[in-house]
Enzyme design. Structure first.
Site, mmCIF file in Angstrom:
data_model
loop_
_atom_site.group_PDB
_atom_site.id
_atom_site.type_symbol
_atom_site.label_atom_id
_atom_site.label_comp_id
_atom_site.label_asym_id
_atom_site.label_seq_id
_atom_site.Cartn_x
_atom_site.Cartn_y
_atom_site.Cartn_z
ATOM 1 N N ARG A 48 37.830 -25.883 -30.385
ATOM 2 C CA ARG A 48 38.450 -26.218 -29.103
ATOM 3 C C ARG A 48 37.594 -27.248 -28.380
ATOM 4 N NH1 ARG A 48 37.043 -21.230 -24.839
ATOM 5 N NH2 ARG A 48 34.796 -21.379 -25.142
ATOM 6 N N GLN A 96 29.606 -18.693 -22.074
ATOM 7 C CA GLN A 96 28.490 -17.834 -21.679
ATOM 8 C C GLN A 96 27.270 -18.109 -22.558
ATOM 9 O OE1 GLN A 96 31.707 -16.905 -21.837
ATOM 10 N NE2 GLN A 96 32.134 -15.077 -20.627
ATOM 11 N N THR A 112 18.460 -30.163 18.111
ATOM 12 C CA THR A 112 18.917 -30.570 16.782
ATOM 13 C C THR A 112 18.965 -32.098 16.716
ATOM 14 O OG1 THR A 112 21.294 -30.547 17.259
ATOM 15 C CG2 THR A 112 20.298 -28.460 16.577
ATOM 16 N N ASP A 113 19.181 -32.712 17.854
ATOM 17 C CA ASP A 113 19.178 -34.181 17.896
ATOM 18 C C ASP A 113 17.807 -34.726 17.476
ATOM 19 O OD1 ASP A 113 20.795 -36.563 18.715
ATOM 20 O OD2 ASP A 113 19.018 -36.867 19.988
ATOM 21 N N ASN A 161 35.100 -23.336 -16.578
ATOM 22 C CA ASN A 161 35.587 -23.706 -17.910
ATOM 23 C C ASN A 161 36.797 -24.616 -17.711
ATOM 24 O OD1 ASN A 161 36.234 -23.832 -20.591
ATOM 25 N ND2 ASN A 161 36.338 -21.613 -20.912
ATOM 26 N N LYS A 212 20.065 -29.431 12.379
ATOM 27 C CA LYS A 212 21.075 -30.489 12.220
ATOM 28 C C LYS A 212 21.506 -30.520 10.762
ATOM 29 C CE LYS A 212 22.111 -33.495 15.220
ATOM 30 N NZ LYS A 212 22.825 -33.061 16.441
ATOM 31 N N HIS A 215 39.565 -26.011 -18.926
ATOM 32 C CA HIS A 215 40.389 -25.782 -20.120
ATOM 33 C C HIS A 215 41.162 -27.034 -20.536
ATOM 34 C CE1 HIS A 215 39.529 -21.550 -19.573
ATOM 35 N NE2 HIS A 215 40.056 -21.569 -18.356
ATOM 36 N N PHE A 249 36.328 -19.798 -29.726
ATOM 37 C CA PHE A 249 36.398 -18.608 -28.873
ATOM 38 C C PHE A 249 37.292 -17.595 -29.569
ATOM 39 C CE2 PHE A 249 37.750 -16.026 -25.157
ATOM 40 C CZ PHE A 249 36.484 -15.570 -24.822
HETATM 41 O O1 LIG Z 1 33.982 -19.446 -23.293
HETATM 42 C C1 LIG Z 1 34.849 -18.670 -22.854
HETATM 43 N N1 LIG Z 1 34.472 -17.516 -22.251
HETATM 44 C C2 LIG Z 1 35.376 -16.621 -21.746
HETATM 45 O O2 LIG Z 1 34.988 -15.560 -21.192
HETATM 46 C C3 LIG Z 1 36.740 -16.935 -21.882
HETATM 47 N N2 LIG Z 1 37.894 -16.309 -21.493
HETATM 48 C C4 LIG Z 1 38.917 -17.088 -21.875
HETATM 49 O O3 LIG Z 1 40.134 -16.840 -21.671
HETATM 50 N N3 LIG Z 1 38.478 -18.218 -22.501
HETATM 51 C C5 LIG Z 1 37.107 -18.139 -22.508
HETATM 52 N N4 LIG Z 1 36.153 -18.986 -22.996
#
Ligand SMILES: O=c1[nH]c(=O)c2[nH]c(=O)[nH]c2[nH]1
Length: 318
Positions: A191, A239, A65-66, A265, A20, A267, A174
């Site tokens: 950023r 990363q 499952t009940d 991410n 369930k 943005h 970045f």
């Molecule tokens: O932290 C980031 N990793 C990426 O691999 C990546 N690629 C991107 O366009 N911006 C970012 N920012």
């Protein structure tokens, strides 16, 4: 009977499981006027000696499952919900040990947290700044996750969370990335870094002879470490931040051997205000567009040295 075409070779039944999904159970305990709430979404998947139900339709081995749903409700009442993991361990053990044909149980729990609503102390119901004791507001959008798998001999416990949205308004760069003819991204030394954390972590508690971790304490501490790593890492990429989050958990929490994150991410792009004769300088009040898609998606596993990766690569996989 019509003659059905016979396959050239015998047909085999592959991996199968049943149960369930998404039993929603809310347990409210009363401590005088102060109430406590546990809000869970529980999914049970059972497997074992189930050839016959698929082949001949005999249901002799099939616990309905009940019944699985009812067991979730009954266990919540009878045994309580100490933690999501403990509740899942209890259920998994029950299905595997009480039904001979069931050899493996996987119990997934999502937990939604509630916070008390404080009151101003003026309304008829008001019980001072501490609140009414029975009024709650859903805590953020974050969901706690626990998945327990038991095969009658060993346990696998994977906990985690999803929907934990975090943002650093500076301390993120970045630059220095690879380029080709399609690259238009401008390098940045300052950023906004924002993500909605989906994470899973696997415990090294695998058998009943070992002492069980304190699941709630472990969850709170793991969450704290990942947040602190996010906040304290001067980020050169998402990363790198992800790796720091995982490494900090592995470094501080001996009960955890593997962590996997999936980090969108989120943005935040500076808006071009030049057409309005305005500069959009980050030194001053800056205005960003929070783009919802497309988004970069950064995913990785961080492991204790010598341990095997077992958390699925795709965290959205069932
Ligand atoms: O932290 C980031 N990793 C990426 O691999 C990546 N690629 C991107 O366009 N911006 C970012 N920012």
């Amino acid at each position: 009977m019509t003659d059905l075409p016979r396959p050239a070779r015998p047909v085999l039944l592959g991996q199968n499981q049943y149960g369930k999904a998404e039993t929603r159970v809310v347990r409210i305990t009363r401590d005088g006027a102060t109430h406590h709430i546990k809000d869970l979404n529980v999914s049970v998947a059972l497997s074992g000696d189930m050839d016959e139900v698929h082949r001949s339709g005999s249901n002799a081995h099939v616990l309905p499952t009940d019944t699985a749903k009812n067991t979730v409700y009954a266990f919540a009442k009878e045994y309580g919900v100490e933690s999501a993991e403990q509740f899942a361990v209890h259920l998994a053990r029950h299905f595997v040990t009480s039904q001979e044909p069931i050899h493996r149980a996987r119990v997934r729990v999502e937990e939604y947290a509630w916070e008390r609503i404080g009151t101003s102390g003026t309304g008829p119901q008001a019980a001072g700044a501490a609140g009414t004791g029975h009024s709650f507001v859903r805590k953020g959008q974050e969901t706690r996750l626990a998945q327990v798998t038991y095969d009658g001999a060993s346990w696998e416990v994977v906990s985690g969370l999803t929907g934990l949205t975090v943002l650093n308004s500076t301390g993120s760069e970045f630059r220095g990335y690879a380029r080709d003819r399609y690259t238009t991204l401008e390098e940045t030394r300052d950023r906004v870094l924002a993500t909605s954390v989906s994470g899973r972590w696997r415990f090294n508690w695998t058998d009943d002879a070992q002492e069980m971790p304190d699941w709630d304490e472990s969850y709170e501490q793991t969450r704290k470490h990942l947040l602190q790593a996010f906040a304290e890492t001067y980020s050169l990429s998402l990363q790198q931040t992800l790796y720091q989050m995982g490494a900090r958990i592995i470094g501080h929490r001996g009960e955890i051997d593997e962590v996997r994150f999936s980090l969108p991410n989120k943005h935040h792009f500076l808006v071009d205000l030049e057409p309005f004769g305005l500069s959009n300088d980050t030194a001053d009040a800056a205005v960003y567009v929070a783009a919802d898609r497309p988004y970069g998606l950064i995913e990785a596993t961080v492991l204790r040295d010598g341990c095997e990766p077992r958390i699925p690569v795709d965290l959205t996989d069932p």
